[in-house]
Design an enzyme around this catalytic site. Structure first.
Site, short mmCIF file in Angstrom:
data_model
loop_
_atom_site.label_atom_id
_atom_site.label_comp_id
_atom_site.label_asym_id
_atom_site.label_seq_id
_atom_site.Cartn_x
_atom_site.Cartn_y
_atom_site.Cartn_z
N GLU A 147 0.84 -1.20 0.00
CA GLU A 147 0.00 0.00 0.00
C GLU A 147 0.87 1.26 0.00
OE1 GLU A 147 -3.38 -0.30 2.69
OE2 GLU A 147 -3.40 -2.48 2.41
N MET A 148 1.32 1.72 1.16
CA MET A 148 2.14 2.91 1.18
C MET A 148 3.63 2.59 1.36
SD MET A 148 -0.62 5.15 3.34
CE MET A 148 -0.12 6.82 3.06
#
Lengths: 359, 418
Positions: A147-148
């Site tokens: 995701e990040m």
């Protein structure tokens, strides 16, 4: 005599069962926190109550604004390209446009982002419920490699290097340096403002019987009866907050996703995912945790068939519904319009332009 | 006759057009804020979800553990009543009258996780009216007072593979519930057929204990012990036994979706000498010289769209000692029924059904062969909170081969529950 013996054995079984019901050994998984256990009955569909706010994270305008800045700020990710809003996009009903989410370095995840709207009412967060609170949830995606892709330490280092943020955090929380809990609290405070209300259904439930068209009213009747929707999608937020296997197993090349099982290690939870809210459902196709159903019509057909192909651990709630085409049209009409909120400030939330982020 | 029918039709239409929609909600629907159609194709017939709900001890399948107990909800009491009008005609005469065809008072709920109960009381309904002074006054009630059901369910003893039901209940050997049939005037005749000296009635609720369960493979089973005396204390010291085995195909349990075939059997003993003496303070008698009987049958339930086809065939055999008509041979009979239900209109507001019953006793039995043909329509009123008021119109032709006896019954009922 043998019959009498058998009868006595059966009776003993019952007694053992009753006794053991009081002295059950602990289950494999830890029990859900109290807030997670929605008691069944009554499960009336109704307008949303005020947002529950935890005592240790009261809402303040400054905190909400700070949370909004963090929510849209891509600097929380490792490559400065991903923000919360990259997947939980206001323009996509606070979910994302792909079947499943695409994170850092264009990595494709196995699930689509659950909607942030009304997540404040959810007893557990994420599709698998691995976070108890919005605050806990907010910490997760930052360090998820798909995701990040960041670390909490690097993210805090980044934020603490931005004077604008340091100043805002000091104003809101009264202390610096910025820590992880502060970041999570600010984001959660903002997410608690993303509440969708004032839908035609809400007005109807408050007594305005003209708020729904006859077709939508039929759809509501089916939603709460023949469609079996309220067996899970009940209460003000149209969800039981529980986990169910609908038979929508990921198809290759997507990796198998065991859902709630990853948290509880209970076989019954294999491929069970949290019931999402139905509010504003029309704004966030495709549907199900893996985006396997493209439209609301497809979704209703899916349920009308009795769920997906994988029935190895199918929830017993799933049975074919026997809906006719007309009934499906009514159900879709209800979901398309009647539960769509009239909150322009939420529906039309614009991302903060990068040049307006704290510097 | 035509005038009466036309008047009733007119009244029905006016009622349909102007009736205020009912708000009453029976116990479970009220508890969960569901419409009746959540569990019923159209009440009282259960759909697959309702059947699973019942099998799961009145707990929502897949949601066990979250049910509020009866102590935390509104009183789980419901009432069903059947006021109406009938026209009855035989070869010799014709009668018609307003009636209360039945009243049930129901309570059901969950005591504790996986421990629930069902209680149904049918009060006595005296007909003719209290001011009637004819010879049958008070002797021929429309409905006898009785505790139709009083049972406790221990569910999920071993997942859903083993559940117990104890008390007075509708045994699972009945593939199709007579209690939850749409038909009010046309019973499943084979269920109610009485043989010469055997008090056992297949369709009656029974006192006993039943174990039942189902498996992911689609197999379901039930086995039980019972008094076999129609819900009364036993008339001998032998307990009757029964089994039921079924297999479902496709999604659903064969109630409203999927297909189902099954077999069932009952083996019991009946005394040929009752002695008539009550040997226990609890009512059982020690009838003796017990002789065996059995009932065995097969059934199928096939669904297509909103059509449901039900079929049952059963044979029964009583020992010759129980055959007072011809004591030199066993009493053997057969019968069954075929039924088609069609749920029409959005949300199953209209139900149409055809039913054919047959019962073939031996030729020497003066009852003769029985055939009945029935048709019904039920229209459900109600708003989105509950659909629990049905306008019921039913016609039955009943014919016997002996003496060319025939009956015609037309029944019009407002079937309501709240």
């Amino acid at each position: 005599m043998r019959r009498e013996l058998l009868s006595i054995m059966l009776l003993l079984c019952i007694i053992v069962f009753v006794v053991s019901a009081e002295e059950k050994p602990p289950r494999k998984a830890p029990p859900l926190p109290d807030v997670a256990v929605h008691s069944l009955g009554p499960q009336k569909l109704a307008p949303l109550p005020p947002v529950p706010v935890p005592p240790d994270n009261p809402q303040t305008p400054m905190k909400i604004l700070l949370g909004k800045q963090l929510y849209f700020d891509t600097r929380l990710s490792a490559d400065n390209n991903e923000s919360c809003a990259s997947c939980h996009d206001p323009a996509m009903g606070w979910s994302d446009k792909g079947p499943t989410s695409v994170g850092i370095k264009s990595q494709v995840g196995p699930r689509r982002a659950p909607p942030v709207s009304n997540s404040a009412y959810m007893p557990l967060q994420f599709w698998d419920g691995r976070a108890d609170t919005l605050e806990e949830q907010a910490k997760g995606p930052i360090i998820n490699p798909k995701e990040m892709g960041n670390t909490h330490e690097k993210m805090l280092e980044t934020l603490n290097s931005i004077p604008g943020y340091v100043e805002e955090f000091e104003t809101v929380f009264g202390k610096i340096p910025i820590d992880l809990d502060q970041v999570a609290k600010a984001i959660a405070a903002y997410e608690r403002t993303i509440v969708t209300t004032d839908s035609p259904f809400d007005r109807y439930a408050k007594g305005d019987k003209t708020a729904l068209t006859p077709l939508e009213a039929q759809g509501l009747e089916i939603f709460n009866g023949k469609g079996h929707c309220t067996a899970c999608h009940w209460g003000p937020n149209f969800t039981d907050g529980r986990f169910h296997n609908l038979g929508a197993k990921n198809k290759e090349p997507m990796e198998d996703d065991l859902g709630r099982y990853a948290v509880t290690k209970n076989d019954k939870d294999k491929r069970a995912f949290k019931t999402p809210t139905v509010r504003d459902v029309a704004s966030r196709p495709p549907y199900l945790h893996n985006g396997s159903e493209q439209t609301l019509w497809d979704l209703v057909e899916f349920y009308n068939r009795g769920g997906g192909d994988d029935d190895s651990n199918m929830d017993p709630l799933m049975v074919p519904l026997g809906l006719t085409k007309g009934e499906m049209e009514a159900l879709v009409a209800f979901m398309k319009v009647a539960v769509t909120s009239n909150n322009p400030e939420v529906a039309n939330e614009k991302p903060i332009p990068p040049d307006e982020f704290p510097k | 006759m035509k005038k009466v029918l036309l008047s009733l039709l007119l009244v029905s239409i006016i009622f349909l057009l102007f009736a205020d929609r009912g708000n009453a909600i029976p116990a479970f629907a009220r508890k969960h804020s569901f419409n009746c159609n959540m569990c019923h194709t159209a009440y009282p017939k259960l759909n697959d979800f309702g059947q699973r709900f019942r099998d799961n001890g009145y707990q929502i399948p897949g949601q066990v553990g979250g049910e509020k107990s009866i102590f935390a909800t509104s009183p789980p009491i419901a009432i069903r009543a059947l006021p109406g009008y009938d026209i009855y005609k035989t070869e010799c005469c014709k009668m018609n009258s307003f009636h209360i065809f039945g009243v049930d008072i129901l309570a059901a709920g969950v005591f504790h996780e996986n421990l629930s109960f069902l209680f149904i009381y049918t009060p006595r309904i005296d007909e003719p009216a209290a001011d009637y002074t004819g010879p049958q006054d008070g002797l021929n009630p429309r409905q006898l007072a009785s505790v139709e059901s009083a049972n406790v369910v221990f569910s999920n003893v071993i997942d859903n593979k083993l559940n117990f039901r104890v008390g007075r209940f509708e045994p699972s050997y009945l593939p199709f519930s007579a209690k939850r049939s749409y038909y009010l005037f046309s019973p499943y005749e084979i269920y109610d057929f009485a043989t010469p000296m055997n008090t056992f009635i297949v369709g009656d609720n029974q006192l006993g204990i039943e174990a039942a369960g189902h498996f992911k493979s689609g197999f379901k089973y039930a086995v039980g012990f019972m008094n076999g005396n129609n819900g009364n204390p036993d008339n001998n010291n032998n307990k009757d036994i029964y089994f039921r085995l079924l297999k479902t195909f496709g999604r659903g349990d064969g109630q409203s979706a999927g297909q189902r075939i099954g077999i069932f059997g009952i083996y019991g003993m009946q005394p040929t000498s009752f002695y008539g003496s009550i040997v226990s303070p609890f009512g059982e008698t020690d009838g003796f010289i017990n002789k065996q009987f059995y009932r065995i049958g097969l059934d199928a339930s096939i669904n297509w769209s909103t059509l449901n086809f039900q079929f049952l065939y059963m044979i029964g055999k009583d020992d010759k000692a129980l055959n007072t008509l011809r004591p030199t041979e066993d009493y053997e009979y057969s019968g069954g029924f075929a039924q088609i239900d069609w749920a029409v209109m959005k949300n199953n507001r209209l139900v149409l059904s055809l039913l054919y019953n047959w019962v073939f006793p031996p030729d020497y039995d003066e009852q003769g062969k029985l055939k009945t043909y029935s048709v019904l329509g039920r229209y459900y009123l109600g708003n989105w909170e509950a659909v629990n008021v049905a306008l019921h119109l039913e016609y039955t032709y009943k014919g016997r081969t002996i003496c060319r006896f025939r009956e015609d019954i037309i029944g019009m009922v407002i079937d309501f529950a709240f």
